[in-house]
Design a protein around this motif. Structure first.
Motif, PDB file in Angstrom:
ATOM      1  N   ILE A 295       7.262 -59.068 -12.805  1.00 37.25           N
ATOM      2  CA  ILE A 295       7.573 -59.815 -14.020  1.00 37.25           C
ATOM      3  C   ILE A 295       7.140 -61.275 -13.970  1.00 37.25           C
ATOM      4  N   LEU A 296       7.038 -61.869 -15.172  1.00 34.43           N
ATOM      5  CA  LEU A 296       6.724 -63.282 -15.339  1.00 34.43           C
ATOM      6  C   LEU A 296       7.864 -63.975 -16.075  1.00 34.43           C
ATOM      7  N   LEU A 297       8.305 -65.103 -15.544  1.00 34.09           N
ATOM      8  CA  LEU A 297       9.309 -65.948 -16.172  1.00 34.09           C
ATOM      9  C   LEU A 297       8.613 -67.272 -16.494  1.00 34.09           C
ATOM     10  N   ALA A 298       8.638 -67.704 -17.729  1.00 34.02           N
ATOM     11  CA  ALA A 298       7.886 -68.891 -18.132  1.00 34.02           C
ATOM     12  C   ALA A 298       8.790 -70.092 -18.334  1.00 34.02           C
ATOM     13  N   GLU A 299       8.502 -71.180 -17.593  1.00 29.56           N
ATOM     14  CA  GLU A 299       9.234 -72.426 -17.811  1.00 29.56           C
ATOM     15  C   GLU A 299       8.547 -73.201 -18.931  1.00 29.56           C
ATOM     16  N   THR A 300       9.246 -73.366 -20.036  1.00 25.04           N
ATOM     17  CA  THR A 300       8.714 -74.140 -21.144  1.00 25.04           C
ATOM     18  C   THR A 300       9.853 -74.780 -21.923  1.00 25.04           C
ATOM     19  N   TYR A 301       9.674 -76.052 -22.234  1.00 24.42           N
ATOM     20  CA  TYR A 301      10.625 -76.774 -23.076  1.00 24.42           C
ATOM     21  C   TYR A 301      10.035 -76.968 -24.478  1.00 24.42           C
ATOM     22  N   SER A 302       9.195 -76.038 -24.876  1.00 27.17           N
ATOM     23  CA  SER A 302       8.506 -76.092 -26.157  1.00 27.17           C
ATOM     24  C   SER A 302       9.481 -75.917 -27.318  1.00 27.17           C
ATOM     25  N   PRO A 303       9.061 -76.343 -28.534  1.00 24.28           N
ATOM     26  CA  PRO A 303       9.842 -76.001 -29.722  1.00 24.28           C
ATOM     27  C   PRO A 303      10.028 -74.492 -29.799  1.00 24.28           C
ATOM     28  N   GLU A 305       9.740 -72.067 -31.992  1.00 24.07           N
ATOM     29  CA  GLU A 305       8.724 -71.166 -32.528  1.00 24.07           C
ATOM     30  C   GLU A 305       7.538 -71.028 -31.576  1.00 24.07           C
ATOM     31  N   LYS A 306       7.206 -72.102 -30.860  1.00 21.74           N
ATOM     32  CA  LYS A 306       6.148 -72.023 -29.855  1.00 21.74           C
ATOM     33  C   LYS A 306       6.616 -71.200 -28.662  1.00 21.74           C
ATOM     34  N   LYS A 307       7.857 -71.449 -28.247  1.00 26.53           N
ATOM     35  CA  LYS A 307       8.402 -70.738 -27.087  1.00 26.53           C
ATOM     36  C   LYS A 307       8.359 -69.239 -27.300  1.00 26.53           C
ATOM     37  N   MET A 308       8.640 -68.788 -28.524  1.00 24.64           N
ATOM     38  CA  MET A 308       8.659 -67.350 -28.795  1.00 24.64           C
ATOM     39  C   MET A 308       7.282 -66.716 -28.640  1.00 24.64           C
ATOM     40  N   LYS A 309       6.220 -67.514 -28.813  1.00 27.55           N
ATOM     41  CA  LYS A 309       4.860 -66.979 -28.636  1.00 27.55           C
ATOM     42  C   LYS A 309       4.587 -66.611 -27.180  1.00 27.55           C
ATOM     43  N   TYR A 310       5.361 -67.196 -26.266  1.00 23.35           N
ATOM     44  CA  TYR A 310       5.152 -66.847 -24.854  1.00 23.35           C
ATOM     45  C   TYR A 310       5.638 -65.437 -24.536  1.00 23.35           C
ATOM     46  N   TYR A 311       6.479 -64.858 -25.381  1.00 24.49           N
ATOM     47  CA  TYR A 311       6.842 -63.442 -25.223  1.00 24.49           C
ATOM     48  C   TYR A 311       5.625 -62.543 -25.454  1.00 24.49           C
ATOM     49  N   GLY A 312       4.709 -63.022 -26.303  1.00 23.94           N
ATOM     50  CA  GLY A 312       3.537 -62.232 -26.673  1.00 23.94           C
ATOM     51  C   GLY A 312       3.240 -62.386 -28.149  1.00 23.94           C
ATOM     52  N   ALA A 313       2.053 -61.968 -28.557  1.00 21.53           N
ATOM     53  CA  ALA A 313       1.664 -62.068 -29.969  1.00 21.53           C
ATOM     54  C   ALA A 313       0.431 -61.221 -30.206  1.00 21.53           C
ATOM     55  N   ASN A 314       0.281 -60.757 -31.452  1.00 20.85           N
ATOM     56  CA  ASN A 314      -0.900 -59.999 -31.872  1.00 20.85           C
ATOM     57  C   ASN A 314      -1.173 -58.798 -30.976  1.00 20.85           C
ATOM     58  N   HIS A 320       7.714 -61.906 -19.538  1.00 21.30           N
ATOM     59  CA  HIS A 320       8.841 -61.010 -19.782  1.00 21.30           C
ATOM     60  C   HIS A 320       9.974 -61.789 -20.432  1.00 21.30           C
ATOM     61  N   PHE A 321      10.123 -63.058 -20.039  1.00 28.64           N
ATOM     62  CA  PHE A 321      10.967 -63.947 -20.829  1.00 28.64           C
ATOM     63  C   PHE A 321      10.635 -65.408 -20.539  1.00 28.64           C
ATOM     64  N   PRO A 322      10.523 -66.210 -21.607  1.00 27.02           N
ATOM     65  CA  PRO A 322      10.463 -67.662 -21.447  1.00 27.02           C
ATOM     66  C   PRO A 322      11.890 -68.181 -21.330  1.00 27.02           C
ATOM     67  N   PHE A 323      12.124 -69.103 -20.420  1.00 20.76           N
ATOM     68  CA  PHE A 323      13.486 -69.580 -20.196  1.00 20.76           C
ATOM     69  C   PHE A 323      14.096 -70.162 -21.473  1.00 20.76           C
ATOM     70  N   ASN A 324      15.342 -69.779 -21.711  1.00 23.87           N
ATOM     71  CA  ASN A 324      16.107 -70.245 -22.865  1.00 23.87           C
ATOM     72  C   ASN A 324      17.065 -71.337 -22.387  1.00 23.87           C
ATOM     73  N   PHE A 325      16.786 -72.580 -22.773  1.00 22.03           N
ATOM     74  CA  PHE A 325      17.587 -73.721 -22.319  1.00 22.03           C
ATOM     75  C   PHE A 325      18.559 -74.215 -23.385  1.00 22.03           C
ATOM     76  N   LEU A 326      18.807 -73.449 -24.419  1.00 22.73           N
ATOM     77  CA  LEU A 326      19.636 -73.936 -25.517  1.00 22.73           C
ATOM     78  C   LEU A 326      21.063 -74.260 -25.086  1.00 22.73           C
ATOM     79  N   LEU A 327      21.602 -73.508 -24.120  1.00 26.68           N
ATOM     80  CA  LEU A 327      22.966 -73.791 -23.671  1.00 26.68           C
ATOM     81  C   LEU A 327      23.080 -75.155 -23.001  1.00 26.68           C
ATOM     82  N   LEU A 328      21.945 -75.703 -22.550  1.00 27.57           N
ATOM     83  CA  LEU A 328      21.969 -77.031 -21.941  1.00 27.57           C
ATOM     84  C   LEU A 328      22.264 -78.118 -22.967  1.00 27.57           C
ATOM     85  N   ASN A 329      22.184 -77.770 -24.254  1.00 30.46           N
ATOM     86  CA  ASN A 329      22.479 -78.751 -25.303  1.00 30.46           C
ATOM     87  C   ASN A 329      23.973 -78.964 -25.505  1.00 30.46           C
ATOM     88  N   LEU A 330      24.797 -78.075 -24.960  1.00 30.33           N
ATOM     89  CA  LEU A 330      26.244 -78.195 -25.131  1.00 30.33           C
ATOM     90  C   LEU A 330      26.795 -79.315 -24.255  1.00 30.33           C
TER      91      LEU A 330
END
Length: 558
Positions: A295-303, A305-314, A320-330
């Protein structure tokens, strides 16, 4: 709620009054990585086996049973490769060799062997954006040796109008660490580009030979038994081929990275494509060699909509998953609605059929305790472990470790080292991390009472609450069991899993009386240290009081 439609199985996640359908395989076909709890190890700080004060691979191997104990399925190791250590291993001088600081290739092979016996997958850090300036590739590129002339991003620069013998950087691009992203090399008579320290020149991925070499690095470590890679600094891999100036953001120090809108050096179209290519490389390897997914885990602090493109497109698969850092905003004052919003932002944006992941910290961010306070840190850990999909825990968060103060007596080159202090195993000298009286970083002063050994003995310790939650996740299949999240009010979050497990979180500062929304009583399965209830208590089917920072884990009885 699991719905079967002919041969397909869909997971229905009921989120705040809405239903999100996420495709899932039949139970006996669900890929290992989709249901796993991940754990990041910072090798220098986990366990020293030699007494020199620095963690190593043998030390990690010795501690693998602990990971099994707390319910970890895979562990990601920060860089262990040969490096001058300008950036704590993220400046790599040989991508295929273990740095002697951490041990030998034999030590690594034994780590893989022990991990396999315990059922733990090993994930390595992959740092493709740059190398060390001590790498043979860079040295050859400086010399313009055949085949290596364009391995890095070089530019003649522009004439200095005030000094005919001088040249200036070709554009206004800034380093993440401040200042120009261009450094003049006197021998080659050109500037080279570096998005990080000047000792970390950026590789030129527009050169097909660079792409081949880095793909070979992936194959090398896959053949050594790793099950995947966390890709470092993903959005930085490509930059604009025309070297255009980036727009200036006013009222920001011009030397600061934040002074520019990084439209030409971040999230370039080619970056998404190379992630898709690396995913294809791993999938082909798995198909050829067999066994579990790599598997691949992608470190990205992108916006987002951009981050979701790292899951794949077209039709192309990506990470397999780009890291989700949203909980760090709490933070310590976040409301129940903000907790729920962090979940909804990700699940609403996530492409259909992909797997959610949740991250509370890493080696670049202050520890959870320092961000939200000690009372909220424990609550946040339980909250994360209640969510569907994948969880990622930074070492020591399960016992509530906090940032250290960096004393002048230690050679400190990076303020981020405050969250990288040695793991606190027991109350012996140096917290059981090392026999040395001077580990590479100081041990936190609270190690005498905040350590693994002590917390194993306390039923409601952070550690035992973490272990309870990983066991609950496995027992009730939190990956694809029904999931309902809602707010009772601005202080209380309600999470329901598998239709019968209810978790109540009072994120506020005052007691909250709430109504039970089912007909019969419920039983207390677990509580945190802020609760006045005990495991096994019966909660009547009417109204109940929830105290500040209290977490109740209940089993409903209908």
């Amino acid at each position: 709620m699991v719905l079967k439609l002919f041969s397909a199985l869909f997971l229905a996640l009921i989120v705040w009054g809405r239903t999100l359908n996420v495709a899932a395989e039949d139970d006996d076909e669900i890929a290992w990585w989709k249901t796993s709890n991940y754990y990041q190890i910072y090798p220098k700080s986990f366990q020293d086996s030699t007494g020199n004060g620095t963690g190593d691979l043998v030390g990690i191997t010795e501690r693998l049973p602990y990971l099994k104990e707390i319910g970890i399925d895979a562990t990601w190791l920060s860089p262990i490769f040969k490096s001058p250590m300008v950036d704590n291993g993220y400046d790599i001088s040989d991508f295929r060799t273990i740095d002697p600081m951490f041990g030998s290739q034999t030590d690594f092979d034994k780590l893989i062997e022990k991990a396999e016996k315990l059922g733990i997958k090993i994930i390595l850090d992959f740092v493709p954006n740059h190398s060390s300036d001590q790498h043979d590739w860079f040295k050859k590129s400086v010399e313009r040796e055949g085949g290596y002339e364009n391995f890095y991003v070089w530019h003649d620069g522009i004439p200095d109008k005030n000094n005919e013998s001088n040249r200036l950087p070709p554009n206004n691009w800034r380093s993440v660490f401040g200042g120009s992203a261009w450094t003049w090399n006197e021998k080659r008579k050109q500037f080279y580009y570096h998005q990080f320290y000047k000792e970390q020149p950026d590789l030129n991925f527009r050169n097909s030979e660079v792409k081949k070499e880095m793909e070979a690095v992936l194959i090398h470590w896959l053949n050594r038994g790793v099950h995947g890679f966390r890709i470092d600094a993903v959005p930085h891999i490509f930059e604009d081929k025309d070297f255009r100036d980036e727009p200036v953001i006013p009222n920001v120090d011009p030397e600061d990275y934040a002074s520019l809108d990084h439209i030409y050096t971040y999230d370039q179209d080619e970056t998404f494509e190379i992630i898709y290519e690396w995913r294809d490389t791993l999938d082909k390897f798995t198909k050829l060699k067999g066994g579990d997914d790599r598997i691949l885990l992608a470190e990205t602090y992108s916006p987002l909509e951009k981050k979701m493109k790292y899951y794949g497109a077209n039709g192309k698969k990506g990470a397999h998953f780009p890291f989700n850092f949203l909980l760090l905003n709490l933070n310590e004052n976040s409301t129940a609605s903000e907790y729920v919003s962090c979940v909804l932002q990700w699940t609403d944006a996530m492409p259909e059929g992909e797997t959610a992941n949740w991250v509370l910290g890493n080696h670049d961010k202050p520890r959870v305790v320092n961000r939200v306070g000690r009372d909220k840190a424990n609550l946040l850990n339980i909250f994360m472990l209640s969510l569907p999909g994948i969880t990622v825990t930074y070492y020591g968060e399960e016992i509530g470790m906090e940032n250290i103060e960096l004393p002048e007596s230690y050679y400190i080159q990076d303020v981020r080292d405050a969250e990288r202090s040695p793991m606190q195993w027991n109350d012996n000298e140096s917290a059981g991390f090392t026999k040395s009286l001077k580990p590479w970083l100081p041990v936190s002063p609270d190690f005498k009472y905040r350590n693994v050994k002590k917390q194993r003995q306390r039923p409601l310790s952070n550690l035992n609450q973490f272990k309870f939650m990983t066991e609950l996740r496995a027992k009730y299949n939190f990956f694809d069991s029904a999931f309902l999240i809602d707010v009772e009010n601005e202080s209380v979050v309600n999470v329901t899993r598998a239709s019968r497990i209810e978790l109540l979180f009072n994120v506020g500062t005052t007691p909250q009386e709430i109504a039970q929304n089912y007909r019969n009583h419920s039983k207390v399965l677990f509580v945190n240290e802020h609760s006045k209830r005990r495991i096994g208590d019966v909660i009547p089917a009417n109204r109940t009081m929830l105290y500040p920072n209290e977490v109740l884990v209940l089993e409903k009885h209908y």
